[in-house]
Write an enzyme that holds these catalytic residues in place. Structure first.
Site, short mmCIF file in Angstrom:
data_model
loop_
_atom_site.label_atom_id
_atom_site.label_comp_id
_atom_site.label_asym_id
_atom_site.label_seq_id
_atom_site.Cartn_x
_atom_site.Cartn_y
_atom_site.Cartn_z
N MET A 154 0.81 -1.22 0.00
CA MET A 154 0.00 0.00 0.00
C MET A 154 0.85 1.28 0.00
O MET A 154 0.52 2.26 -0.67
CB MET A 154 -0.93 0.02 1.23
CG MET A 154 -1.97 -1.08 1.24
SD MET A 154 -3.07 -1.04 -0.19
CE MET A 154 -4.10 0.37 0.18
N HIS A 172 -8.27 4.96 5.56
CA HIS A 172 -8.16 3.63 4.94
C HIS A 172 -8.34 3.68 3.42
O HIS A 172 -9.44 3.84 2.91
CB HIS A 172 -9.22 2.73 5.59
CG HIS A 172 -9.17 1.31 5.14
ND1 HIS A 172 -10.27 0.48 5.12
CD2 HIS A 172 -8.14 0.55 4.66
CE1 HIS A 172 -9.91 -0.71 4.68
NE2 HIS A 172 -8.65 -0.69 4.39
N1 LIG Z 1 -2.80 -4.94 1.11
C1 LIG Z 1 -3.98 -4.38 1.00
O1 LIG Z 1 -4.73 -4.62 0.05
C2 LIG Z 1 -4.45 -3.37 2.00
C3 LIG Z 1 -5.57 -2.58 1.68
C4 LIG Z 1 -5.98 -1.60 2.60
C5 LIG Z 1 -5.30 -1.46 3.80
N2 LIG Z 1 -4.24 -2.25 4.08
C6 LIG Z 1 -3.54 -2.06 5.36
O2 LIG Z 1 -2.35 -1.31 5.10
C7 LIG Z 1 -1.34 -1.69 6.05
C8 LIG Z 1 -0.11 -2.15 5.28
O3 LIG Z 1 -0.47 -3.27 4.48
P1 LIG Z 1 0.43 -3.73 3.25
O4 LIG Z 1 -0.38 -4.73 2.52
O5 LIG Z 1 1.00 -2.54 2.52
O6 LIG Z 1 1.61 -4.48 4.05
P2 LIG Z 1 3.04 -4.96 3.49
O7 LIG Z 1 3.42 -6.11 4.34
O8 LIG Z 1 3.00 -5.11 2.01
O9 LIG Z 1 3.98 -3.70 3.80
C9 LIG Z 1 4.28 -3.27 5.11
C10 LIG Z 1 5.59 -2.50 5.05
O10 LIG Z 1 5.84 -1.93 6.36
C11 LIG Z 1 7.22 -2.04 6.62
N3 LIG Z 1 7.44 -1.90 8.06
C12 LIG Z 1 7.35 -2.85 9.02
N4 LIG Z 1 7.61 -2.29 10.24
C13 LIG Z 1 7.88 -0.99 10.01
C14 LIG Z 1 8.25 0.10 10.85
N5 LIG Z 1 8.37 -0.06 12.17
N6 LIG Z 1 8.47 1.31 10.27
C15 LIG Z 1 8.36 1.47 8.94
N7 LIG Z 1 8.01 0.48 8.09
C16 LIG Z 1 7.78 -0.73 8.63
C17 LIG Z 1 7.61 -3.39 6.03
O11 LIG Z 1 9.02 -3.45 5.81
C18 LIG Z 1 6.80 -3.41 4.74
O12 LIG Z 1 7.53 -2.84 3.67
C19 LIG Z 1 -1.98 -2.75 6.94
O13 LIG Z 1 -2.50 -2.14 8.08
C20 LIG Z 1 -3.10 -3.31 6.07
O14 LIG Z 1 -4.14 -3.86 6.84
C21 LIG Z 1 -3.77 -3.19 3.20
#
Ligand SMILES: NC(=O)c1ccc[n+]([C@@H]2O[C@H](COP(=O)([O-])OP(=O)(O)OC[C@H]3O[C@@H](n4cnc5c(N)ncnc54)[C@H](O)[C@@H]3O)[C@@H](O)[C@H]2O)c1
Length: 283
Positions: free
Chosen positions: A14, A140
């Protein structure tokens, strides 16, 4: 509140697209992750979205460079002092979110709004990790963030009306359509989406139907742009399972948790981001 500069924490599935969306609206944005490799992937994702427009003749290469230059990739908090609005997009685990919110509380100016892209977790609990729970709000986006127009603005118990207004207005500044919701499990969209997809997941496991065949029928029928299993591979199976488990816990067994999806997560196969899920993905 006018947002002169924003920040995104977490440059994963995201985060990179969220940063691109903000820079595309000509607002400078800092993109932070824990490792330079993830920051680079996020920056590359943003570039590729603009590159598509250049390739279609809809954007000049110089404009791509100008917009991309509005994103500052980093692994530290040095650029956060003058940020007005932060979007946290780290993994969907409360202890990680709270640690990030506590750090953000330290490194940002007192007026800054601290928001979370969480799909399901409590905004109130994230606010408790800060000294400004009134300035903590849910923000979100939906996958893919550069395309999907909706943003759910989620009020925690302590979120102030000014913060909600700031979030609604910032969503419009980045050309999105905000809706307000309270802190109910699944908010609005995931509750609707998961209730329909639950039935497909249940059907597939009860009948043993081939997942690719289910996907093909759904997309061929134009019921959705892509099938539910391919979609969850793109979203991230870990995020999808987490939301499904949370909804089943909150609302009971009308929400289904796909067992094979759980196994794939336990095996470390999280979909496109790890190269394998229900499908193989070339990275
Ligand atoms: N994937 C989806 O379709 C989607 C849609 C809407 C909302 N979300 C929400 O968005 C959030 C992220 O999801 P995602 O799918 O992008 O996850 P992801 O696992 O693809 O990415 C998360 C990123 O955060 C980084 N990270 C971890 N700890 C960290 C820290 N302390 N400081 C900075 N960066 C850090 C990781 O290295 C990783 O690159 C979640 O809360 C998820 O529920 C996801």
């Amino acid at each position: 509140m006018f947002v002169f500069k924003a920040a995104v924490v977490g440059a994963g599935t995201m985060g990179g697209e969220i940063a691109q969306t903000i820079a595309n609206a000509d607002i400078p944005v800092v993109l932070k992750d824990v490792d330079q490799q993830f920051v680079d992937q996020g920056l590359e994702k943003a570039r590729s979205l603009w590159q598509n427009r250049v390739d279609q003749g809809k954007m000049e290469p110089a404009e791509l460079e100008r917009k991309h230059g509005l994103i500052t990739g980093t692994t530290g908090y040095g650029d956060f002092g003058d940020v007005d609005f932060v979007i946290e997009a780290v993994p969907e685990r409360m202890e990680i979110k709270q640690a990030v919110f506590s750090e953000l509380d330290e490194v940002t100016a007192g007026h800054a709004v601290l928001s979370s892209n969480t799909s399901s977790l409590s905004i109130t609990e994230m606010g408790e990790a800060t000294s400004r729970p009134d300035k903590v709000v849910g923000f979100h986006f939906f996958f893919p963030a550069s395309v999907m127009r909706l943003i759910e603005v989620i009020e925690g118990d302590d979120t102030s009306p000014e913060t909600v207004r700031a979030a609604m207005s910032f969503a419009q500044s980045v050309r999105k359509v905000p809706i307000r919701c309270v802190e109910a499990p699944g908010f609005v969209v995931n509750r609707i989406l998961n209730s329909s997809v639950s039935e497909l997941w249940r059907f597939q496991e009860e009948t043993g139907a081939d997942v690719k065949e289910v996907d093909r029928i759904v997309s061929d029928s134009k019921a959705a742009p892509m099938g539910p299993f391919f979609l969850t591979d793109l979203l991230g199976l870990d995020v999808t399972v987490h939301v499904a488990e949370y909804l089943a816990e909150a609302y009971g067994d009308r929400f289904y948790v796909h067992k094979r999806m759980r196994e794939l997560v336990a095996e470390g196969n999280l979909g496109a981001k790890t190269g394998r899920g229900f499908y193989e993905h070339g990275n």
